[in-house]
Design a protein around this motif. Sequence first.
Motif, PDB file in Angstrom:
ATOM      1  N   MET A 142     -50.531   8.802 -85.895  1.00 51.36           N
ATOM      2  CA  MET A 142     -51.241   8.135 -84.757  1.00 51.36           C
ATOM      3  C   MET A 142     -51.445   6.663 -84.948  1.00 51.36           C
ATOM      4  SD  MET A 142     -51.918   9.889 -81.895  1.00 51.36           S
ATOM      5  CE  MET A 142     -53.126   8.975 -81.210  1.00 51.36           C
ATOM      6  N   LEU A 143     -52.128   6.550 -86.282  1.00 47.50           N
ATOM      7  CA  LEU A 143     -52.374   5.161 -86.599  1.00 47.50           C
ATOM      8  C   LEU A 143     -50.837   4.249 -86.316  1.00 47.50           C
ATOM      9  CD1 LEU A 143     -54.579   5.679 -89.698  1.00 47.50           C
ATOM     10  CD2 LEU A 143     -55.320   4.713 -87.503  1.00 47.50           C
ATOM     11  N   ARG A 144     -49.981   4.947 -86.982  1.00 45.93           N
ATOM     12  CA  ARG A 144     -48.716   4.124 -87.014  1.00 45.93           C
ATOM     13  C   ARG A 144     -48.200   3.812 -85.450  1.00 45.93           C
ATOM     14  NH1 ARG A 144     -42.933   5.872 -89.323  1.00 45.93           N
ATOM     15  NH2 ARG A 144     -41.657   4.266 -88.492  1.00 45.93           N
ATOM     16  N   TYR A 145     -48.362   4.785 -84.821  1.00 47.24           N
ATOM     17  CA  TYR A 145     -47.767   4.789 -83.363  1.00 47.24           C
ATOM     18  C   TYR A 145     -48.553   3.890 -82.504  1.00 47.24           C
ATOM     19  CZ  TYR A 145     -46.440   6.921 -78.757  1.00 47.24           C
ATOM     20  OH  TYR A 145     -45.972   6.715 -77.538  1.00 47.24           O
ATOM     21  N   THR A 146     -49.967   4.173 -82.569  1.00 49.70           N
ATOM     22  CA  THR A 146     -50.779   3.115 -81.732  1.00 49.70           C
ATOM     23  C   THR A 146     -50.659   1.594 -82.396  1.00 49.70           C
ATOM     24  OG1 THR A 146     -52.784   3.807 -83.511  1.00 49.70           O
ATOM     25  CG2 THR A 146     -52.420   5.072 -81.284  1.00 49.70           C
ATOM     26  N   ARG A 147     -50.400   1.587 -83.678  1.00 45.77           N
ATOM     27  CA  ARG A 147     -50.259  -0.097 -83.832  1.00 45.77           C
ATOM     28  C   ARG A 147     -49.034  -0.606 -83.443  1.00 45.77           C
ATOM     29  NH1 ARG A 147     -47.594  -0.413 -89.324  1.00 45.77           N
ATOM     30  NH2 ARG A 147     -45.996   0.238 -88.171  1.00 45.77           N
ATOM     31  N   ASP A 148     -48.043   0.172 -83.218  1.00 50.78           N
ATOM     32  CA  ASP A 148     -46.896  -0.315 -82.407  1.00 50.78           C
ATOM     33  C   ASP A 148     -46.925  -0.540 -81.024  1.00 50.78           C
ATOM     34  OD1 ASP A 148     -45.834  -0.568 -84.936  1.00 50.78           O
ATOM     35  OD2 ASP A 148     -43.918   0.933 -84.530  1.00 50.78           O
ATOM     36  N   VAL A 149     -47.608   0.560 -80.357  1.00 49.67           N
ATOM     37  CA  VAL A 149     -48.023   0.623 -78.935  1.00 49.67           C
ATOM     38  C   VAL A 149     -48.809  -0.896 -78.732  1.00 49.67           C
ATOM     39  CG1 VAL A 149     -49.271   1.471 -77.071  1.00 49.67           C
ATOM     40  CG2 VAL A 149     -47.822   3.080 -78.480  1.00 49.67           C
ATOM     41  N   ALA A 150     -49.865  -0.924 -79.598  1.00 51.06           N
ATOM     42  CA  ALA A 150     -50.495  -2.349 -79.388  1.00 51.06           C
ATOM     43  C   ALA A 150     -49.725  -3.419 -79.336  1.00 51.06           C
ATOM     44  CB  ALA A 150     -51.631  -2.522 -80.504  1.00 51.06           C
ATOM     45  N   PHE A 151     -48.672  -3.594 -80.128  1.00 46.92           N
ATOM     46  CA  PHE A 151     -47.650  -4.651 -80.079  1.00 46.92           C
ATOM     47  C   PHE A 151     -46.832  -4.660 -79.017  1.00 46.92           C
ATOM     48  CE2 PHE A 151     -48.587  -4.927 -84.937  1.00 46.92           C
ATOM     49  CZ  PHE A 151     -48.845  -6.231 -85.109  1.00 46.92           C
TER      50      PHE A 151
END
Length: 401
Positions: A142-151
């Motif tokens: 989730m951390l990795r996914y949401t980081r990329d979604v933010a970008f």
Amino acid sequence: MRGDGRDGARARADGRGGGMNAKVQEDTARRLDRAMGSLGTAAMARMEEQLAWYRALSAEDRSWVGLVAQAGIAAFVEWFGHAGEGRPTPSIEFFGTAPRELKRSVSLQQTVDLVRIVVEVVEAQVDELAAPGGADVLRHAMLRYTRDVAFAAAQVYAREAEARGSWDARLEALIVDALVRGQVDDGLHSWAAALGWTSAPVMVFAGHAPDDDPQSIIDGLRDKGRRVGHELLAGVQGDRLIVIVGGAAGVKDASRSVVPRFGPGPIVIGPEVPDLHAAASSARAAIAGLRAAAGWPDAPRPVLAEDLLAERALDGDEDARAQLVENVYKPLAGTPLLDTLATYLEQGTSLEATARLLFVHPNTVRYRLKKITELTGYQPTEGRSAFTLQVGLILGRLSVM
């Protein structure tokens, strides 16, 4: 042992795990797939509860936001199920679910709120969603996914802002060009409304552009205007810079934010007009004044187009010629004041010589000169005013021939 377990969880989240780790990930992926509907419903309920901006949206926009949230959850579930294959996290695919209009209704900050809500909903159910031993795997994913979604969200809004900025620049150029050419019609109002122009009064500045990039000049002017509370439209046309200022509390107020942005040389200010529709006359006067400014090398910087009426008239500006005839010749025509002015100017502004030629007392000449000042606004005893009166007198004589 616990440290090894954490390292293993990270390896699984990055798609490097195998054996039992892969089995845990597969089981977790299946659980996520079955829970997609409930996760979407929970996310929508939390948005309704926590986000005032979401409640204020229209029903159609709320529906689109819900679809984006559902698509985001589905994209995460699909990605998580294939993470072991080294598949990269999705970038902006699910944002394409929404129409362009939604991106104008929902700001970047609100999109961050949306992503945060979805993450909170999933994180609150991690222990239930993950297979035994897979909670850390799911959290790190989730951390990795949401980081990329933010970008990804930042990319979407950056592209929209860039496109909007290009369109606004095009509209601004069209407005400036239309006013310079005097082509004022309903299209001008539409373009101005699209840019959010509401300011009054309006005045136009004309001068030489600096050697900088034209767009950087315009951006600098716009930023400065925003800081001081003015609305500005600007255009660079060859070596000429035209700036339209709205909402200033007078010439001095407008000049403070505009004049430093011009290149060397004269700067001419057109007359103040009530709105953008009337700004064509101000632009015409400012540009005519800029052309004629070389005739008055010692003119102040900036200088009012009204103060260059004589030079503009000599340069062929029909507006200036008509204004001088109207303001100088007509108020004096048919009265002794006209002969008094003509004689006074012809005698080199000598009071005594004028009195002798007119067979009147010098005090009578003084009185008449004072009346001429009251009627025309120009003082015959002052050099610049006398020059303007002389040009206006000549033009008036020519107009009645």
